[in-house]
Design a protein around this motif. Structure first.
Motif, mmCIF file in Angstrom:
data_model
loop_
_atom_site.group_PDB
_atom_site.id
_atom_site.type_symbol
_atom_site.label_atom_id
_atom_site.label_comp_id
_atom_site.label_asym_id
_atom_site.label_seq_id
_atom_site.Cartn_x
_atom_site.Cartn_y
_atom_site.Cartn_z
ATOM 1 N N VAL A 89 0.837 -1.199 0.000
ATOM 2 C CA VAL A 89 0.000 0.000 0.000
ATOM 3 C C VAL A 89 0.875 1.254 0.000
ATOM 4 C CG1 VAL A 89 -1.733 1.306 1.299
ATOM 5 C CG2 VAL A 89 -1.910 -1.185 1.149
ATOM 6 N N ASP A 90 1.954 1.203 0.769
ATOM 7 C CA ASP A 90 2.814 2.381 0.903
ATOM 8 C C ASP A 90 3.501 2.729 -0.407
ATOM 9 O OD1 ASP A 90 3.946 4.476 2.374
ATOM 10 O OD2 ASP A 90 5.764 3.313 2.748
ATOM 11 N N THR A 91 4.052 1.723 -1.087
ATOM 12 C CA THR A 91 4.795 1.999 -2.318
ATOM 13 C C THR A 91 3.882 2.248 -3.510
ATOM 14 O OG1 THR A 91 4.999 -0.384 -2.754
ATOM 15 C CG2 THR A 91 6.802 0.674 -1.557
ATOM 16 N N THR A 92 2.662 1.719 -3.475
ATOM 17 C CA THR A 92 1.743 1.891 -4.599
ATOM 18 C C THR A 92 1.047 3.239 -4.560
ATOM 19 O OG1 THR A 92 1.363 -0.506 -4.603
ATOM 20 C CG2 THR A 92 -0.162 0.849 -5.890
ATOM 21 N N TRP A 93 0.550 3.624 -3.384
ATOM 22 C CA TRP A 93 -0.185 4.892 -3.273
ATOM 23 C C TRP A 93 0.337 5.791 -2.155
ATOM 24 C CZ3 TRP A 93 -3.047 0.170 -3.187
ATOM 25 C CH2 TRP A 93 -3.601 -0.179 -4.425
ATOM 26 N N GLY A 94 0.939 5.188 -1.137
ATOM 27 C CA GLY A 94 1.292 5.924 0.073
ATOM 28 C C GLY A 94 0.136 5.858 1.038
ATOM 29 N N TRP A 95 0.435 5.601 2.318
ATOM 30 C CA TRP A 95 -0.642 5.423 3.291
ATOM 31 C C TRP A 95 -1.466 6.694 3.495
ATOM 32 C CZ3 TRP A 95 -3.198 1.528 5.217
ATOM 33 C CH2 TRP A 95 -2.648 0.249 5.113
ATOM 34 N N THR A 96 -0.829 7.849 3.406
ATOM 35 C CA THR A 96 -1.584 9.101 3.570
ATOM 36 C C THR A 96 -2.618 9.248 2.476
ATOM 37 O OG1 THR A 96 0.277 10.174 4.687
ATOM 38 C CG2 THR A 96 -1.417 11.608 3.734
ATOM 39 N N ALA A 97 -2.203 9.011 1.227
ATOM 40 C CA ALA A 97 -3.131 9.100 0.103
ATOM 41 C C ALA A 97 -4.197 8.020 0.189
ATOM 42 C CB ALA A 97 -2.373 8.998 -1.215
ATOM 43 N N ALA A 98 -3.813 6.823 0.633
ATOM 44 C CA ALA A 98 -4.778 5.730 0.757
ATOM 45 C C ALA A 98 -5.854 6.078 1.781
ATOM 46 C CB ALA A 98 -4.062 4.443 1.148
ATOM 47 N N ARG A 99 -5.441 6.611 2.931
ATOM 48 C CA ARG A 99 -6.429 6.992 3.959
ATOM 49 C C ARG A 99 -7.337 8.111 3.459
ATOM 50 N NH1 ARG A 99 -2.352 5.344 7.754
ATOM 51 N NH2 ARG A 99 -1.165 7.245 7.395
ATOM 52 N N ARG A 100 -6.762 9.047 2.729
ATOM 53 C CA ARG A 100 -7.570 10.147 2.196
ATOM 54 C C ARG A 100 -8.617 9.604 1.217
ATOM 55 N NH1 ARG A 100 -3.645 13.282 1.177
ATOM 56 N NH2 ARG A 100 -3.265 12.608 -0.951
ATOM 57 N N TYR A 101 -8.232 8.675 0.367
ATOM 58 C CA TYR A 101 -9.175 8.069 -0.574
ATOM 59 C C TYR A 101 -10.253 7.283 0.165
ATOM 60 C CZ TYR A 101 -11.088 4.964 -4.127
ATOM 61 O OH TYR A 101 -11.954 4.262 -4.938
ATOM 62 N N MET A 102 -9.849 6.470 1.142
ATOM 63 C CA MET A 102 -10.822 5.658 1.872
ATOM 64 C C MET A 102 -11.843 6.538 2.573
ATOM 65 S SD MET A 102 -8.558 2.470 3.440
ATOM 66 C CE MET A 102 -7.265 3.428 4.196
ATOM 67 N N ASP A 103 -11.390 7.621 3.153
ATOM 68 C CA ASP A 103 -12.306 8.495 3.882
ATOM 69 C C ASP A 103 -13.241 9.217 2.928
ATOM 70 O OD1 ASP A 103 -13.239 9.504 6.365
ATOM 71 O OD2 ASP A 103 -12.251 11.408 5.925
ATOM 72 N N GLY A 104 -12.712 9.693 1.812
ATOM 73 C CA GLY A 104 -13.573 10.358 0.844
ATOM 74 C C GLY A 104 -14.617 9.419 0.278
ATOM 75 N N LEU A 105 -14.220 8.181 0.018
ATOM 76 C CA LEU A 105 -15.166 7.208 -0.528
ATOM 77 C C LEU A 105 -16.216 6.822 0.509
ATOM 78 C CD1 LEU A 105 -16.036 5.472 -2.871
ATOM 79 C CD2 LEU A 105 -14.354 3.746 -2.162
ATOM 80 N N ALA A 106 -15.803 6.666 1.762
ATOM 81 C CA ALA A 106 -16.767 6.348 2.816
ATOM 82 C C ALA A 106 -17.775 7.482 2.988
ATOM 83 C CB ALA A 106 -16.042 6.083 4.135
#
Length: 413
Positions: free
Chosen positions: A286-303
């Motif tokens: 997850v970290d190398t593909t998107w970065g955890w910060t970006a991943a959390r931002r996406y998950m929260d926006g989608l939720a």
């Protein structure tokens, strides 16, 4: 609804080669997977790494198992770095409930001691607290925290149950059934001041909170890496600080029993520990593909988007407001109220979960709190807006019919 209303769907995350993120997982395409929060999902790269390790284990077990403690000690360093904590504080356990059980088993008998929990607590953890209280000849006191309680209100509700007889406080960092935070930092600071041990059930925290242990004064903390961190199943961390940790032992006695904490958790007979060893592969993916910060931002926006469209669908169907005021919301998860007649107890919620998977083709979390049923929407990087649009358009009408039928069976309007 959340403070910041999400009106547009976030663009789906893609892999480096332009494929949809879901292609990195082996999820059943016949199901819509809308409940990452319960069991997580393991990316293929971590599954492959775990299988590679299992092959090595089975090819030479007499070599593998004596070397395993050293491998696990190295894995703890990587996992501690992800959690931003000291590897010397971190022991490996199968899940957060197992970590909690380790703590319950390690605490000395305290005649008449009281244990404070909340009404948001995970059922198995609360049952363990009740069993410990019976061994102590004491009792469990339950703090009633309203779903819409803000930080101050939640703190006051918990501390109102803490008194001279309190010998342990057990609080969720992120609650399971209600998808909210509790002010564990403030509770921990006050518990430390009073000399009362604090156990934090952080099952959902790793991955959802960047640094879940920062600023947290607690004696024990247990979090799952196989939920939001996407590690292989049965992978969790128990973090213990202070003198009480020397009382903690694995639930299985083995040859490492004489070792200090946390080393004695690295040797437990012939258990398959490959999940621990492959956990960093999942986190790094997850970290190398998107970065955890970006991943959390996406998950929260989608939720947030999911909350808006699913809540609106239920409101249009029933004429009642389906949005839920959660006092301390968390990223990646949202609650939407179900129509009356659905999931009014934990047993009913679990039955609805199973029926939805079988008849609607969705893996969804249905929960109950205070006799009210909710759908807990969870989003991870492999989810897209289409998943929740499908739920709103195709599943909500059916759930409405199921609710109407349930009310008729019970002769309620």
């Amino acid at each position: 609804m959340s403070e910041t209303e999400v009106t547009t769907a976030p663009r789906p995350l893609l892999l480096a080669d332009g494929r949809p993120a879901a292609r990195a997982w082996s999820l059943d395409p016949a199901l819509r997977h809308l409940n990452h929060g319960s069991f997580g999902a393991v990316p293929l790269v971590a599954q492959e790494r775990q299988q590679e390790l299992r092959t090595r284990m089975e090819s030479a077990p007499v070599v593998w198992f004596p070397e395993l403690p050293e491998r696990l000690a190295a894995a703890r360093v990587d996992l501690a770095a992800f959690l931003r904590t000291d590897p010397g504080d971190l022991a490996l356990v199968p899940n957060a409930s197992a970590g909690v059980s380790v703590v319950y088993a390690g605490l000395d008998r305290r005649a008449g001691g009281e244990i404070v929990v909340t009404d948001h607590g995970y059922g198995a953890v609360t049952m363990g607290a009740e069993r410990l209280a019976r061994r102590w000849g004491g009792r469990v006191r339950t703090a009633r925290v309203p779903l819409d309680a803000d930080e101050e209100q939640a703190y006051e509700a918990v501390m109102a149950e803490v008194g001279e007889a309190t010998d342990l406080v057990v609080v969720d960092q992120i609650t399971s059934a209600t998808a909210r935070r509790l002010p564990v930092e403030r509770i921990g600071a006050e518990a430390r001041r009073r000399g009362i041990p604090l156990l934090v059930d952080a099952a959902h925290a790793p991955g959802l909170i960047a640094a879940p242990l920062d600023g947290l004064a607690c004696d024990f903390w247990a979090g799952n890496l196989h939920k939001w961190g996407c590690a292989p199943r049965g992978t969790a961390a128990l973090v213990a600080r202070g003198p009480l940790r020397e009382r903690l032992y694995p639930l299985i006695d083995s040859w490492g029993a004489a070792d200090p904490y946390p080393d004695r958790f690295d040797q437990q007979g012939t258990i398959d520990a490959t999940g621990y060893l492959a956990a960093a592969t999942a986190l790094d993916f997850v970290d190398t593909t998107w970065g955890w910060t970006a991943a959390r931002r996406y998950m929260d926006g989608l939720a947030g988007y999911a909350e808006r469209i699913v809540g609106a669908a239920f409101a249009e169907l029933t004429g009642a407001d389906a949005f839920v005021d959660v006092g301390m919301p968390v990223p990646g998860m949202r609650l939407v109220r179900l129509p009356d007649g659905l999931a009014d107890s934990r047993v009913a919620a679990d039955a609805l979960r199973d029926r939805a998977a079988a008849e609607l083709g969705v893996e969804a979390a249905f929960t109950s709190f205070g006799g009210v049923g909710y759908v807990r929407l969870s989003a991870h990087v492999y989810n897209t807006a289409e998943d929740y649009e499908y739920f709103a358009e195709s599943c909500v009408p059916v759930l409405g019919e199921w609710a109407r039928a349930a009310r008729e069976r019970h002769h309620t309007p």
